[in-house]
Every structure is written in C-alpha cells, then in structure tokens.
Design an enzyme around this catalytic site. Structure first.
Site, short mmCIF file in Angstrom:
data_model
loop_
_atom_site.label_atom_id
_atom_site.label_comp_id
_atom_site.label_asym_id
_atom_site.label_seq_id
_atom_site.Cartn_x
_atom_site.Cartn_y
_atom_site.Cartn_z
N TYR A 30 0.83 -1.20 0.00
CA TYR A 30 0.00 0.00 0.00
C TYR A 30 0.86 1.25 0.00
CZ TYR A 30 0.88 0.97 4.97
OH TYR A 30 1.47 1.28 6.16
N LYS A 143 6.52 -1.84 1.96
CA LYS A 143 5.30 -1.26 2.57
C LYS A 143 4.17 -2.27 2.42
CE LYS A 143 3.24 3.33 3.19
NZ LYS A 143 3.29 3.36 4.65
N GLU A 175 12.77 2.73 13.97
CA GLU A 175 11.82 3.76 13.54
C GLU A 175 10.62 3.73 14.48
OE1 GLU A 175 10.14 2.93 9.63
OE2 GLU A 175 10.14 0.79 10.03
N LEU A 199 11.17 1.40 7.00
CA LEU A 199 10.56 1.88 5.78
C LEU A 199 11.27 3.19 5.41
CD1 LEU A 199 8.16 1.39 3.78
CD2 LEU A 199 7.10 3.31 4.95
O1 PSZ Z 1 -1.90 8.53 8.59
C1 PSZ Z 1 -0.92 8.02 9.17
O2 PSZ Z 1 -0.86 7.87 10.39
C2 PSZ Z 1 0.26 7.63 8.35
S1 PSZ Z 1 0.37 7.99 6.72
C3 PSZ Z 1 1.86 7.25 6.56
C4 PSZ Z 1 2.25 6.76 7.74
C5 PSZ Z 1 1.33 6.95 8.77
N1 PSZ Z 1 3.43 6.11 7.99
C6 PSZ Z 1 4.34 5.66 7.04
C7 PSZ Z 1 5.54 5.11 7.73
C8 PSZ Z 1 5.49 3.85 8.35
O3 PSZ Z 1 4.34 3.14 8.36
C9 PSZ Z 1 6.64 3.32 8.97
C10 PSZ Z 1 6.62 1.99 9.65
N2 PSZ Z 1 7.78 4.02 8.94
C11 PSZ Z 1 7.86 5.24 8.38
C12 PSZ Z 1 6.74 5.84 7.78
C13 PSZ Z 1 6.87 7.19 7.17
O4 PSZ Z 1 6.84 7.12 5.77
P1 PSZ Z 1 6.30 8.32 4.87
O5 PSZ Z 1 7.09 9.51 5.27
O6 PSZ Z 1 6.59 7.87 3.49
O7 PSZ Z 1 4.85 8.49 5.17
#
Ligand code: PSZ
Length: 282
Positions: A30, A143, A175, A199
């Site tokens: 996703y 992802k 992370e 990620l």
């Molecule tokens: O709406 C939300 O709470 C969101 S939208 C994207 C995320 C959360 N997180 C993405 C994510 C992640 O799931 C993990 C495990 N590590 C890092 C990130 C950050 O990735 P970006 O900056 O691409 O969203």
C-alpha cells in the site's frame, strides 16, 4: 468514490471477495499519499516506492504506473478532495486459500481518499512516546499490508497515553510504529540508514534533503536508546504527521521539553515545500 482496478465506483458498488489474499494473508502492499489543496505531494516518490514494494514481493501492478497516476488524480477530482490523503492498496488477488502464490494471479487494486487536517498542535507542542521492542519481520523496507507488529506496538503506546511507539531492535532505534525517527545532538541529525530494518519514508528523504541544503550535518547511522533519551531534540516524520517533535519518552523529558530550534527550522523549510504544492497551477 472508490477506484477499483482502473475504474471509479460508488462505495456501495464495490465488493471484495473473502478469498482476496489481502484479506486472507495481508498479501499486498500500500501507499498513503498526502494531498494539499487538491494537489498531491511527492506522487513520483510514492509511485517509485509502490513499484519497488511490488517487485520485492513479486506482485504485478494491474496496469502501468503512468495510468495509475492519472486514475489517482481522477479520484482526487471526483471526490473533490482538497486537504487529505489517498490510500492505495494492491493485493495478490483472489484465489482459493493456500499459502503459495496462485499460478496466474490477478492483482486487486483499490484506492480511496480521506480528508485530513494537519496536526498543527502536535507539530508545535510535541507528542509523548514510549520505547518498545521492534517485534516486526526483517523486511520492514517493504510497505506491506501485514502491519500486525506495527499495530501491536502502536496499541501499547495508546495504552500508555502516548502518540507513538519508538521501536528498538537489539540495542538500535529503528523507527516508529508508523513514522521514521530522527534525533539531534549538538547540531547533528541522526536517523537509521535506509535498509531492511525500516521503511524508507518519503518525509524522511525530504528532511535529509532539507538538512543538506541548509548545511545541517546529518548522519544516516544507527543510534541506541541511550542516545535517543539523551538527544537535544527528537522528531518523528510521516506523510500525515509531517515533522512532529517528541518531547517526552517513557516519562523522561527530551531536551528542553519543548520543540527545539532545529525542528522548527526543518518544519519551516518543509512548509515551504507544502506551500509550493498548494500554489501549483496544475
Ligand atoms: O496517517 C498516518 O498515520 C500515516 S500515513 C503514513 C504513515 C502513517 N506512515 C508511514 C511510515 C510507516 O508506516 C513506517 C513503519 N515508517 C515510516 C513511515 C513514514 O513514511 P512516509 O514519510 O513515506 O509516510
């Protein structure tokens, strides 16, 4: 409105089979893409990551990425989305339940939009976090829809009245349960290198670029829990959290207990990028 494969439908018209492998196994991938003023942020980067995730688990995109971008833009227009996000998932499709891949899988693609507000209060005043063991698998660079490890860690944070769980594998901070983590110590930024343990966030890469253009020293190096708790500033980043300071971890105050000067600078520069998108003409 929902995008199913390459067509838009009303939500009530869309039905997903109970034998879809996304439902049965979390066998899919996703992306979440931020939309500001009706325009997407980092679409090319999100599509590149989606293609990479698909390739890593041998899922075939049902049609070319260029067409997908068009359809996602159609979806944003059709839902009249101004400030929000696009959620897109692609699964290995429907097949009688068995672990190995079907011989001729037909991927299922679903996308929809949701309104979102920027977490201004959190970005200004910071959040609290806990640390917890990183219990996830060893391919966190994909992802994947399989988010059980992340879900369990986030729930632990919620039960401790915290916004985020910062994950620790061995002695290393990897992370957050849904964010990337940066620390700042004596003017230098540190974040875990982009390998299989994290990620590679789109927001993470924006920060790295901003740091470089502002001549802020940045090291993509692993750091431990002691360095985390002893940092001057701690930040979590994601598509929706943007750049959010963490001012308390495990009931221990970080730095001054308030948003720090480097966090503020990074936020200001990130905001300029958001404004560029907001004011873009297409
Ligand atoms: O709406 C939300 O709470 C969101 S939208 C994207 C995320 C959360 N997180 C993405 C994510 C992640 O799931 C993990 C495990 N590590 C890092 C990130 C950050 O990735 P970006 O900056 O691409 O969203």
């Amino acid at each position: 409105m929902i995008l199913l494969q390459d067509k838009l439908f009303q939500r009530s018209e869309v039905h997903i089979d109970i034998e879809d492998r996304g439902f049965q196994f979390g066998d899919g991938i996703y992306e979440v893409i931020r939309v500001y003023n009706g325009k997407s942020f980092g679409m090319a980067e999100h599509m590149e990551r989606l293609e990479r995730s698909a390739k890593e688990i041998q899922i075939h995109l049902p049609y070319p990425i260029e067409l997908l971008v068009e359809r996602l833009n159609d979806l944003v227009r059709a839902t009249n989305l101004k400030d929000g996000q696009i959620y897109i998932q692609i699964t290995r499709g429907v097949f009688e339940r068995m672990h190995h891949f079907p011989i001729h899988p037909q991927s299922t693609l679903v996308a929809y939009t949701k309104e979102t507000v920027r977490p201004i209060d959190k970005m200004e005043n910071g959040i609290s976090a806990i640390t917890t063991e990183d219990i996830r698998w060893l391919r966190c660079d994909i992802k994947s829809l399989n988010l059980l490890g992340n879900v369990l860690c986030k729930q632990q944070a919620k039960e401790a009245n915290c916004e985020e769980a910062i994950l620790i594998r061995g002695n290393t901070v990897t992370e957050g349960s849904s964010t990337n983590v940066f620390i700042i110590k004596e003017g230098t930024l540190f974040t875990h290198p982009a390998n299989n343990y994290i990620l590679n966030g789109i927001t993470r890469n924006e920060i790295i670029q901003i740091a470089k253009s502002e001549y802020l020293p940045i090291k993509e190096e692993a750091f431990d829990k002691e360095m985390l708790l002893d940092a001057d500033e701690v930040i979590v980043t994601s598509t929706t959290m943007e750049i959010t300071p963490v001012t308390m971890i495990n009931d221990h105050q970080i730095g001054s207990g308030e948003r720090g000067p480097i966090t503020k600078k990074l936020q200001m520069k990130f905001n300029e990028k958001v404004e560029e998108v907001q004011n873009a003409t297409n």
